[in-house]
Design a protein around this motif. Structure first.
Motif, PDB file in Angstrom:
ATOM      1  N   ASN A  96      -3.816   1.135   1.354  1.00 52.16           N
ATOM      2  CA  ASN A  96      -3.254   0.147   0.433  1.00 52.16           C
ATOM      3  C   ASN A  96      -4.331  -0.401  -0.498  1.00 52.16           C
ATOM      4  O   ASN A  96      -4.073  -0.616  -1.683  1.00 52.16           O
ATOM      5  CB  ASN A  96      -2.546  -0.968   1.203  1.00 52.16           C
ATOM      6  CG  ASN A  96      -1.132  -0.605   1.552  1.00 52.16           C
ATOM      7  OD1 ASN A  96      -0.203  -0.916   0.817  1.00 52.16           O
ATOM      8  ND2 ASN A  96      -0.942   0.109   2.667  1.00 52.16           N
ATOM      9  N   ILE A 149       2.417  -0.537   1.514  1.00 58.35           N
ATOM     10  CA  ILE A 149       2.863   0.859   1.555  1.00 58.35           C
ATOM     11  C   ILE A 149       2.665   1.388   2.962  1.00 58.35           C
ATOM     12  O   ILE A 149       1.589   1.246   3.548  1.00 58.35           O
ATOM     13  CB  ILE A 149       2.086   1.729   0.550  1.00 58.35           C
ATOM     14  CG1 ILE A 149       2.282   1.228  -0.877  1.00 58.35           C
ATOM     15  CG2 ILE A 149       2.529   3.192   0.670  1.00 58.35           C
ATOM     16  CD1 ILE A 149       1.445   1.968  -1.915  1.00 58.35           C
ATOM     17  N   SER A 163       5.227   7.724   1.942  1.00 58.87           N
ATOM     18  CA  SER A 163       5.661   8.221   0.639  1.00 58.87           C
ATOM     19  C   SER A 163       6.650   9.365   0.818  1.00 58.87           C
ATOM     20  O   SER A 163       6.920   9.804   1.927  1.00 58.87           O
ATOM     21  CB  SER A 163       4.455   8.706  -0.169  1.00 58.87           C
ATOM     22  OG  SER A 163       4.002   9.960   0.313  1.00 58.87           O
ATOM     23  N   ALA A 202       6.433   5.627  -3.297  1.00 57.94           N
ATOM     24  CA  ALA A 202       5.862   4.944  -2.140  1.00 57.94           C
ATOM     25  C   ALA A 202       6.966   4.199  -1.400  1.00 57.94           C
ATOM     26  O   ALA A 202       7.850   3.607  -2.023  1.00 57.94           O
ATOM     27  CB  ALA A 202       4.798   3.952  -2.597  1.00 57.94           C
ATOM     28  N   CYS A 216       7.604   1.085   1.270  1.00 58.19           N
ATOM     29  CA  CYS A 216       6.849  -0.127   1.573  1.00 58.19           C
ATOM     30  C   CYS A 216       7.644  -1.102   2.432  1.00 58.19           C
ATOM     31  O   CYS A 216       8.875  -1.079   2.447  1.00 58.19           O
ATOM     32  CB  CYS A 216       6.516  -0.869   0.269  1.00 58.19           C
ATOM     33  SG  CYS A 216       5.900   0.157  -1.055  1.00 58.19           S
ATOM     34  N   SER A 236      11.186   0.881  -2.029  1.00 64.82           N
ATOM     35  CA  SER A 236      10.427   1.966  -2.625  1.00 64.82           C
ATOM     36  C   SER A 236       9.947   1.535  -3.999  1.00 64.82           C
ATOM     37  O   SER A 236      10.508   0.619  -4.603  1.00 64.82           O
ATOM     38  CB  SER A 236      11.280   3.232  -2.725  1.00 64.82           C
ATOM     39  OG  SER A 236      12.343   3.048  -3.637  1.00 64.82           O
TER      40      SER A 236
END
Length: 138
Positions: free
Chosen positions: A69, A83, A86, A92, A94, A106
């Protein structure tokens, strides 16, 4: 321990479980506790990656969260987000710590900004369910 997430992660290559002490140490450094479903996942698998439905998911190891991060300058561009993984590309996933419910969201890696945040699920399990079932229209 709830393992509802397992049905969505059958095709992922999962890591060994995270050490509970490492989870607590990362939480202490971040200054908040992770949502319980996410902790349950970490106690089952410290990250992993692979297909989820017709999508791809890479969940980061808990011991890499702080450094990764910081590397993406999340606090500068999207303060309050953490985050955790992915899609293996430009999206990403999160935890949104700006809300006490800490929903999962996201955002794009390129153009990272709080204005670009999209809801991904109110809980970790719900986020996985959505990735598994509903985002197959890409």
């Amino acid at each position: 321990m709830s393992t509802n997430f397992q049905k969505y992660l059958k095709s992922l290559d999962l890591n060994d479980p995270a050490d509970p002490n490492v989870i607590r140490n990362v939480e202490d450094q971040l200054g908040f506790q992770f949502p319980i479903e996410y902790v349950n996942f970490l106690l089952h698998s410290n990250g992993g990656e692979g297909p989820i439905g017709e999508n791809y998911l890479k969940l980061w190891r808990v011991d890499d969260l702080i450094e990764d991060n910081e590397g993406y300058s999340v606090e500068e561009f999207a303060p309050g987000l953490l985050i955790i993984g992915s899609d293996g590309g430009d999206t990403a996933y999160c935890i949104d710590t700006r809300s006490k419910e800490m929903p999962f969201v996201s955002m794009p890696f390129i153009g990272m900004d709080l204005d670009e945040v999209e809801p991904c699920g109110p809980t970790f399990n719900e986020c996985l369910k959505i990735l598994y079932t509903e985002l197959n229209d890409d």
